[in-house]
Scaffold this motif. Structure first.
Motif, PDB file in Angstrom:
ATOM      1  N   HIS A 104      42.521  44.354  35.262  1.00 42.57           N
ATOM      2  CA  HIS A 104      42.357  42.907  35.417  1.00 42.57           C
ATOM      3  C   HIS A 104      40.908  42.473  35.210  1.00 42.57           C
ATOM      4  O   HIS A 104      40.533  41.352  35.538  1.00 42.57           O
ATOM      5  N   ARG A 132      40.445  29.249  43.064  1.00 40.11           N
ATOM      6  CA  ARG A 132      39.518  30.256  42.530  1.00 40.11           C
ATOM      7  C   ARG A 132      40.176  31.170  41.507  1.00 40.11           C
ATOM      8  O   ARG A 132      39.520  32.017  40.911  1.00 40.11           O
ATOM      9  N   GLY A 133      41.473  31.028  41.318  1.00 41.37           N
ATOM     10  CA  GLY A 133      42.164  31.812  40.298  1.00 41.37           C
ATOM     11  C   GLY A 133      42.147  33.301  40.543  1.00 41.37           C
ATOM     12  O   GLY A 133      42.165  34.097  39.592  1.00 41.37           O
ATOM     13  N   ILE A 134      42.144  33.714  41.816  1.00 43.67           N
ATOM     14  CA  ILE A 134      42.120  35.151  42.083  1.00 43.67           C
ATOM     15  C   ILE A 134      43.497  35.765  41.809  1.00 43.67           C
ATOM     16  O   ILE A 134      44.513  35.069  41.759  1.00 43.67           O
ATOM     17  N   THR A 135      43.510  37.059  41.642  1.00 49.19           N
ATOM     18  CA  THR A 135      44.740  37.807  41.397  1.00 49.19           C
ATOM     19  C   THR A 135      44.993  38.762  42.561  1.00 49.19           C
ATOM     20  O   THR A 135      44.084  39.506  42.960  1.00 49.19           O
ATOM     21  N   CYS A 180      41.178  37.866  50.594  1.00 47.88           N
ATOM     22  CA  CYS A 180      41.527  36.940  49.511  1.00 47.88           C
ATOM     23  C   CYS A 180      40.685  35.668  49.595  1.00 47.88           C
ATOM     24  O   CYS A 180      40.199  35.161  48.577  1.00 47.88           O
ATOM     25  N   PHE A 215      44.163  31.245  45.347  1.00 42.17           N
ATOM     26  CA  PHE A 215      44.865  31.499  44.092  1.00 42.17           C
ATOM     27  C   PHE A 215      44.774  30.311  43.141  1.00 42.17           C
ATOM     28  O   PHE A 215      44.605  30.495  41.930  1.00 42.17           O
ATOM     29  N   ILE A 216      44.876  29.097  43.686  1.00 42.10           N
ATOM     30  CA  ILE A 216      44.878  27.934  42.799  1.00 42.10           C
ATOM     31  C   ILE A 216      43.508  27.274  42.660  1.00 42.10           C
ATOM     32  O   ILE A 216      43.281  26.511  41.720  1.00 42.10           O
ATOM     33  N   TYR A 241      35.490  33.818  42.306  1.00 38.46           N
ATOM     34  CA  TYR A 241      36.292  33.176  41.259  1.00 38.46           C
ATOM     35  C   TYR A 241      36.796  34.227  40.270  1.00 38.46           C
ATOM     36  O   TYR A 241      36.027  35.031  39.750  1.00 38.46           O
ATOM     37  N   ARG A 242      38.105  34.234  40.049  1.00 38.32           N
ATOM     38  CA  ARG A 242      38.804  35.143  39.147  1.00 38.32           C
ATOM     39  C   ARG A 242      38.652  36.610  39.552  1.00 38.32           C
ATOM     40  O   ARG A 242      38.811  37.517  38.723  1.00 38.32           O
TER      41      ARG A 242
END
Length: 328
Positions: free
Chosen positions: A143, A261-264, A231, A258-259, A236-237
């Protein structure tokens, strides 16, 4: 012919685990019989041995979710007598007789060839804990988390997954921050490669939906509030690999990281992972894990010490990895 095995049973007399002799006829179905040389004690083994969680679902059953050894007999085209093999998961030690024994019979498709450069003992010093740590590292890499991207947090740092994850990540050039409830073990964690050690209390209590950005990546074996806070404080990401539930199975989080900072969040399953994934993990372990660091985190016990070790690992008294020599 008989062999020694750690057998878990449950009946009117209660739940118990004991080392006792078994006969070849007691072995489960399978097309490959392996002379086990070493096994190990993971957190899941501790749950099975003590009955603290319903890991074992068939009684009586030989415990042990891991083993390494040499093929003795095979009707599977992939394997022949003398082949060195390792097994992790597939329900072994849960619904199928496991590796805390001197002999095991399993399906050939569950086995992975032991890579050159690793001994049977080293394979079990790694065990499911270390193999899971490698799956987490692979998830971070795939990732896009690179060594120069920032700190990587490892929770449950003194445990098996945490110890191997620290050694792997540090060896690959990542700056690792280790979270532990045993700050007195800080020197040990730094020897494994941790650049910084923090108190798990910073992460284990209820926290905010979003916190200050700290981590480029996370390897979490703890779950619950610790995972939620990890989390919330991931950059970011960034990427979080979740593989355990030592604190709890709950996940008291929000969608904010998640929405916004766009983390996975990557779920890591070691039990049913495809063979190709397993082979990649073991190949990388043989290549990337510093065996001197592995030795520093490993203690060897005999099969008859495994019952007590199962209790100790749940009580947080085990540091690093336990190898079980099933011959004694």
């Amino acid at each position: 012919m008989t062999f020694q095995a750690l057998v878990i049973d449950k009946d009117d007399a209660g739940y118990r685990a004991e080392v006792r002799p078994l006969a070849n006829d007691d072995l489960p179905e399978g097309d490959v019989t392996v002379g086990v040389q070493y096994s190990t004690i993971n957190y899941k083994d501790g749950l099975a041995i003590t009955g603290k969680a319903p890991v074992v679902r068939k009684f009586p059953l030989v415990a042990g979710i891991d083993f390494s050894g040499v093929v003795q007999h095979s009707t599977n085209d992939r394997w022949h007598p003398g082949d060195r093999v390792v097994l992790n998961g597939w329900g072994v030690g849960e619904t199928h007789g496991g590796g805390l024994a001197q002999l095991a019979r399993v399906k050939g498709e569950w086995l992975v060839a032991l890579p050159d450069g690793l001994s049977a003992r080293q394979a079990m010093a790694i065990g499911t804990a270390g193999y899971t740590a490698m799956l987490c590292v692979l998830a971070l890499e795939k990732h896009g988390v690179a060594p120069g991207d920032g700190d990587v947090l490892v929770t449950g740092a003194n445990g098996g997954v945490g110890s191997v994850a620290i050694a792997l990540l540090a060896g690959l050039g990542y700056r690792v921050v280790a979270s532990t409830g045993r700050l007195g073990e800080g020197e040990y964690l730094q020897r494994l490669g941790a650049a910084e050690v923090i108190d798990r209390a910073e992460l284990s209590a209820p926290g905010k939906p979003l916190a200050k950005e700290r981590w480029a990546g996370v390897v979490d074996s703890v779950g619950s509030h610790t995972l939620a806070n990890a989390c919330a404080s991931t950059r970011y990401r960034g990427v979080v690999a979740a593989c355990g539930l030592a604190q709890g199975m709950d996940f008291p989080a929000t969608v904010a990281p998640f929405i916004l900072r766009g983390i996975t969040l990557c779920g890591i399953d070691s039990v049913m992972a495809p063979v190709a994934v397993r082979q990649e993990a073991w190949t990388r372990l043989a290549r990337d894990l510093d065996l001197a660091r592995l030795d520093a985190m490993t203690r060897e016990i005999g099969l008859r010490e495994a019952v007590d070790a199962g209790r100790e690992i749940l009580e947080g008294k085990v540091r690093g990895r336990l190898v079980v020599d099933v011959s004694r």
